[in-house]
Design an enzyme around this catalytic site. Structure first.
Site, PDB file in Angstrom:
ATOM      1  N   GLY A  68      -0.897   8.721  -6.170  1.00  0.00           N
ATOM      2  CA  GLY A  68      -0.267   9.727  -7.023  1.00  0.00           C
ATOM      3  C   GLY A  68       0.131   9.219  -8.388  1.00  0.00           C
ATOM      4  N   LYS A  71      -3.773   8.288 -10.745  1.00  0.00           N
ATOM      5  CA  LYS A  71      -4.658   9.319 -10.179  1.00  0.00           C
ATOM      6  C   LYS A  71      -6.115   9.109 -10.551  1.00  0.00           C
ATOM      7  CE  LYS A  71      -1.357  13.056  -9.547  1.00  0.00           C
ATOM      8  NZ  LYS A  71      -1.481  13.439  -8.145  1.00  0.00           N
ATOM      9  N   ASN A 116       7.375  17.061  -6.891  1.00  0.00           N
ATOM     10  CA  ASN A 116       6.176  17.272  -7.710  1.00  0.00           C
ATOM     11  C   ASN A 116       5.307  18.361  -7.118  1.00  0.00           C
ATOM     12  OD1 ASN A 116       3.228  16.256  -6.899  1.00  0.00           O
ATOM     13  ND2 ASN A 116       4.718  15.029  -5.738  1.00  0.00           N
ATOM     14  N   ARG A 117       4.661  19.075  -8.021  1.00  0.00           N
ATOM     15  CA  ARG A 117       3.621  20.029  -7.610  1.00  0.00           C
ATOM     16  C   ARG A 117       2.434  19.852  -8.556  1.00  0.00           C
ATOM     17  NH1 ARG A 117       7.855  23.907  -9.089  1.00  0.00           N
ATOM     18  NH2 ARG A 117       7.580  24.633 -11.235  1.00  0.00           N
ATOM     19  N   MET A 118       1.997  18.608  -8.673  1.00  0.00           N
ATOM     20  CA  MET A 118       0.946  18.264  -9.642  1.00  0.00           C
ATOM     21  C   MET A 118      -0.356  19.014  -9.325  1.00  0.00           C
ATOM     22  SD  MET A 118       2.650  16.122 -11.489  1.00  0.00           S
ATOM     23  CE  MET A 118       1.472  15.346 -12.566  1.00  0.00           C
ATOM     24  N   PHE A 120      -3.211  17.691  -7.694  1.00  0.00           N
ATOM     25  CA  PHE A 120      -4.423  16.864  -7.811  1.00  0.00           C
ATOM     26  C   PHE A 120      -5.079  16.986  -9.188  1.00  0.00           C
ATOM     27  CE2 PHE A 120      -5.467  17.194  -2.935  1.00  0.00           C
ATOM     28  CZ  PHE A 120      -4.380  16.382  -2.666  1.00  0.00           C
ATOM     29  N   ASN A 145      -7.855   7.174  -2.513  1.00  0.00           N
ATOM     30  CA  ASN A 145      -7.368   8.332  -1.759  1.00  0.00           C
ATOM     31  C   ASN A 145      -8.118   9.568  -2.257  1.00  0.00           C
ATOM     32  OD1 ASN A 145      -5.606  10.726  -1.604  1.00  0.00           O
ATOM     33  ND2 ASN A 145      -4.052   9.369  -0.749  1.00  0.00           N
ATOM     34  N   SER A 181      -1.092  16.721   1.166  1.00  0.00           N
ATOM     35  CA  SER A 181      -0.335  17.107  -0.029  1.00  0.00           C
ATOM     36  C   SER A 181      -0.019  18.588   0.035  1.00  0.00           C
ATOM     37  CB  SER A 181      -1.136  16.798  -1.290  1.00  0.00           C
ATOM     38  OG  SER A 181      -1.192  15.410  -1.472  1.00  0.00           O
ATOM     39  N   ASN A 183       0.477  20.682  -2.387  1.00  0.00           N
ATOM     40  CA  ASN A 183       0.242  21.450  -3.621  1.00  0.00           C
ATOM     41  C   ASN A 183      -1.172  21.974  -3.804  1.00  0.00           C
ATOM     42  OD1 ASN A 183       2.988  20.905  -4.436  1.00  0.00           O
ATOM     43  ND2 ASN A 183       2.292  18.801  -4.763  1.00  0.00           N
ATOM     44  N   THR A 184      -2.022  21.799  -2.794  1.00  0.00           N
ATOM     45  CA  THR A 184      -3.344  22.431  -2.802  1.00  0.00           C
ATOM     46  C   THR A 184      -3.342  23.430  -1.655  1.00  0.00           C
ATOM     47  OG1 THR A 184      -4.457  20.494  -3.719  1.00  0.00           O
ATOM     48  CG2 THR A 184      -5.833  22.042  -2.490  1.00  0.00           C
ATOM     49  N   LYS A 219      -4.070  10.224   5.798  1.00  0.00           N
ATOM     50  CA  LYS A 219      -2.669  10.308   5.366  1.00  0.00           C
ATOM     51  C   LYS A 219      -2.071  11.629   5.820  1.00  0.00           C
ATOM     52  CE  LYS A 219       0.358   9.805   1.345  1.00  0.00           C
ATOM     53  NZ  LYS A 219       0.444   9.356  -0.043  1.00  0.00           N
ATOM     54  N   ASN A 248       3.254  11.661   3.497  1.00  0.00           N
ATOM     55  CA  ASN A 248       3.214  12.287   2.172  1.00  0.00           C
ATOM     56  C   ASN A 248       4.594  12.891   1.868  1.00  0.00           C
ATOM     57  OD1 ASN A 248       2.120  13.549  -0.230  1.00  0.00           O
ATOM     58  ND2 ASN A 248       0.119  13.386   0.769  1.00  0.00           N
ATOM     59  N   GLY A 262      11.169  10.243  -2.105  1.00  0.00           N
ATOM     60  CA  GLY A 262      12.330   9.408  -2.397  1.00  0.00           C
ATOM     61  C   GLY A 262      13.339   9.399  -1.259  1.00  0.00           C
ATOM     62  N   TYR A 312       6.611   4.817  -4.134  1.00  0.00           N
ATOM     63  CA  TYR A 312       6.335   5.363  -5.455  1.00  0.00           C
ATOM     64  C   TYR A 312       7.672   5.721  -6.122  1.00  0.00           C
ATOM     65  CZ  TYR A 312       4.230   8.460  -9.039  1.00  0.00           C
ATOM     66  OH  TYR A 312       3.855   9.060 -10.208  1.00  0.00           O
ATOM     67  N   THR A 313       8.442   6.620  -5.501  1.00  0.00           N
ATOM     68  CA  THR A 313       9.690   7.067  -6.124  1.00  0.00           C
ATOM     69  C   THR A 313      10.671   5.897  -6.295  1.00  0.00           C
ATOM     70  OG1 THR A 313       9.308   9.194  -5.060  1.00  0.00           O
ATOM     71  CG2 THR A 313      11.497   8.828  -5.990  1.00  0.00           C
TER      72      THR A 313
HETATM   73  C1  LIG Z   1       4.520  12.461  -8.731  1.00  0.00           C
HETATM   74  C2  LIG Z   1       3.905  12.235  -7.405  1.00  0.00           C
HETATM   75  C3  LIG Z   1       2.554  12.486  -7.216  1.00  0.00           C
HETATM   76  C4  LIG Z   1       1.968  12.254  -5.984  1.00  0.00           C
HETATM   77  N1  LIG Z   1       0.629  12.474  -5.833  1.00  0.00           N
HETATM   78  C5  LIG Z   1       0.036  12.154  -4.659  1.00  0.00           C
HETATM   79  C6  LIG Z   1      -1.360  12.284  -4.511  1.00  0.00           C
HETATM   80  O1  LIG Z   1      -2.080  12.661  -5.440  1.00  0.00           O
HETATM   81  N2  LIG Z   1      -1.905  11.982  -3.307  1.00  0.00           N
HETATM   82  C7  LIG Z   1      -1.150  11.521  -2.247  1.00  0.00           C
HETATM   83  O2  LIG Z   1      -1.696  11.238  -1.178  1.00  0.00           O
HETATM   84  N3  LIG Z   1       0.186  11.388  -2.381  1.00  0.00           N
HETATM   85  C8  LIG Z   1       0.778  11.677  -3.546  1.00  0.00           C
HETATM   86  N4  LIG Z   1       2.133  11.528  -3.679  1.00  0.00           N
HETATM   87  C9  LIG Z   1       2.925  11.108  -2.505  1.00  0.00           C
HETATM   88  C10 LIG Z   1       3.186   9.609  -2.463  1.00  0.00           C
HETATM   89  O3  LIG Z   1       1.993   8.874  -2.361  1.00  0.00           O
HETATM   90  C11 LIG Z   1       4.099   9.252  -1.286  1.00  0.00           C
HETATM   91  O4  LIG Z   1       3.417   9.560  -0.080  1.00  0.00           O
HETATM   92  C12 LIG Z   1       5.405  10.034  -1.314  1.00  0.00           C
HETATM   93  O5  LIG Z   1       5.878  10.158  -2.639  1.00  0.00           O
HETATM   94  C13 LIG Z   1       6.489   9.358  -0.486  1.00  0.00           C
HETATM   95  O6  LIG Z   1       6.774   8.079  -0.969  1.00  0.00           O
HETATM   96  P1  LIG Z   1       8.022   7.750  -1.937  1.00  0.00           P
HETATM   97  O7  LIG Z   1       9.222   8.366  -1.317  1.00  0.00           O
HETATM   98  O8  LIG Z   1       8.060   6.258  -1.999  1.00  0.00           O
HETATM   99  O9  LIG Z   1       7.692   8.341  -3.256  1.00  0.00           O
HETATM  100  C14 LIG Z   1       2.744  11.767  -4.905  1.00  0.00           C
HETATM  101  C15 LIG Z   1       4.101  11.521  -5.091  1.00  0.00           C
HETATM  102  C16 LIG Z   1       4.686  11.734  -6.321  1.00  0.00           C
HETATM  103  C17 LIG Z   1       6.155  11.434  -6.502  1.00  0.00           C
END
Ligand SMILES: Cc1cc2nc3c(=O)[nH]c(=O)nc-3n(C[C@H](O)[C@H](O)[C@H](O)COP(=O)(O)O)c2cc1C
Length: 352
Positions: A68, A71, A116-118, A120, A145, A181, A183-184, A219, A248, A262, A312-313
């Site tokens: 994420g 990307k 987030n609601r990016m 993809f 991924n 995810s 958001n799709t 995942k 996720n 987070g 990530y967070t």
């Molecule tokens: C801004 C953002 C974008 C993300 N985009 C993706 C993504 O494209 N594909 C995916 O598998 N997970 C995506 N994630 C999820 C993270 O990979 C992770 O599974 C999730 O944020 C939980 O981990 P964290 O609490 O350490 O952030 C995204 C997370 C964030 C915050």
């Protein structure tokens, strides 16, 4: 220092703008071999006691960057130089797509969380493949991924994933099928075993056909019912997958529409890991992600049965040296416990 910068500057700026500038900066760093090597020497994990081999791939430590952030596979090496043991790029779709309209990324600072609601947003598999083909200046483990292109109907989802897999599996240290995810539209429905079986079977065939037999993981979402987690775990075993990444983001929250990550995700992510471990033991590699903030969290996930951990967070709030710091702290802890390898603790608190 980073805390001050975050409080005074970064949190006042639009979250996605900060994100794009960071990726651009790191992409520049990725193209600066000397600086990249210097940073890698200073910040990457080099302690032999932290080394982990999973599905035939050698990782210099347990903590990687979750999917994420990068990307488009634009800056994976720079991220590795900052101290992550591996970087999962994507989600990448077969076709380029813009994602959802902005704003689509929100910081919940008090909760140490992000929504987030990016959707993809990415430049598509061929563009990512071109970047991944560039030679690597430093050793960096890069997972890829993949997800479904938004406009592709569910009935053609398998073919869409296979297109991405053909393009990217030969270039990946491991491949991840993302069906989780939020958001799709309809994507998470693909976690139902009846839809997931043909999808994973087809992608696995592509992975098995690459020269190095690319490892394949799936995942999953934290919002699956417990019996559905078991069903996906059983399917992964049946099909001979290499592992499961859990989890996720979650849709179980009252914030803006999108997936929450987070600190608030920590407890459920750990619960899903424990359930998976109880189901599959050490027959699959479990990668735990969700709410990891510090060395204690990484240690706890390893004890609960994760072979690798991602975040990530935690990095957003912890600053650029977050992963490097945690790996250093892990080294100290391994010595304190008189362990010869961090792998000795994997699954120690898991129920038999
Ligand atoms: C801004 C953002 C974008 C993300 N985009 C993706 C993504 O494209 N594909 C995916 O598998 N997970 C995506 N994630 C999820 C993270 O990979 C992770 O599974 C999730 O944020 C939980 O981990 P964290 O609490 O350490 O952030 C995204 C997370 C964030 C915050």
């Amino acid at each position: 220092m980073y805390r001050l910068l975050f409080r005074q500057v970064l949190r006042r700026l639009d979250a996605e703008t900060v994100h794009h500038r960071t990726v651009r900066g790191l992409a520049l760093l990725a193209r600066t071999p000397l600086l990249k090597r210097v940073l890698h020497r200073a910040l990457a994990p080099h302690d032999p006691a932290l080394r982990i081999t999973a599905f035939g791939v050698h990782f210099p430590g347990p903590l990687g960057l979750a999917a994420g952030f990068d990307k488009d596979a634009a800056c994976a090496e720079a991220v590795a130089a900052l101290g992550f043991s591996h970087v999962e790029v994507g989600t990448i779709t077969a076709h380029a797509q813009p994602g959802n309209p902005r704003p689509r990324l929100f910081r919940l600072v008090r909760e140490r969380a992000v929504v987030n609601r990016m959707g993809f947003n990415n430049a598509g598999a061929p563009a990512a493949a071109r970047r991944l083909r560039r030679t690597r200046g430093i050793p960096a483990v890069v997972g890829v991924n993949i997800g479904k292109t938004k406009v592709v109907p569910e009935s053609e989802a398998t073919a869409d994933y296979v297109t991405s897999a053909k393009e990217l599996a030969p270039l990946a240290d491991y491949l991840v099928v993302n069906v989780s995810s939020p958001n799709t539209p309809g994507l998470r429905d693909l976690q139902a075993v009846s839809l997931l079986r043909p999808l994973l079977t087809a992608v696995k065939e592509v992975c098995d056909g690459t020269p190095r037999r690319t490892p394949l993981l799936v995942k999953i979402a934290p919002d699956l019912a417990d019996e559905d987690i078991d069903a996906v775990a059983d399917l992964a075993l049946e099909l001979g997958l290499d592992g499961i990444i859990a989890t996720n983001t979650t849709i179980a929250h009252d914030g803006p529409t999108g997936g929450l990550s987070g600190r608030p995700l920590k407890a459920r992510s750990l619960e899903v890991l424990r359930r998976l471990r109880a189901r599959v033991g050490d027959r699959l590699t479990l990668v735990s992600v969700g709410g990891v903030e510090d060395v204690d969290d990484v240690w706890e996930r390893l004890l609960a049965g994760a072979t690798l951990v991602q975040g990530y967070t935690g990095w957003i709030y912890g600053g650029p040296l977050w992963a490097s710091r945690i790996h250093r702290q892990l080294s100290r802890r391994v010595r304190l416990h008189r362990l010869s390898s961090i792998t000795d603790i994997i699954g120690r608190t898991a129920s038999p």
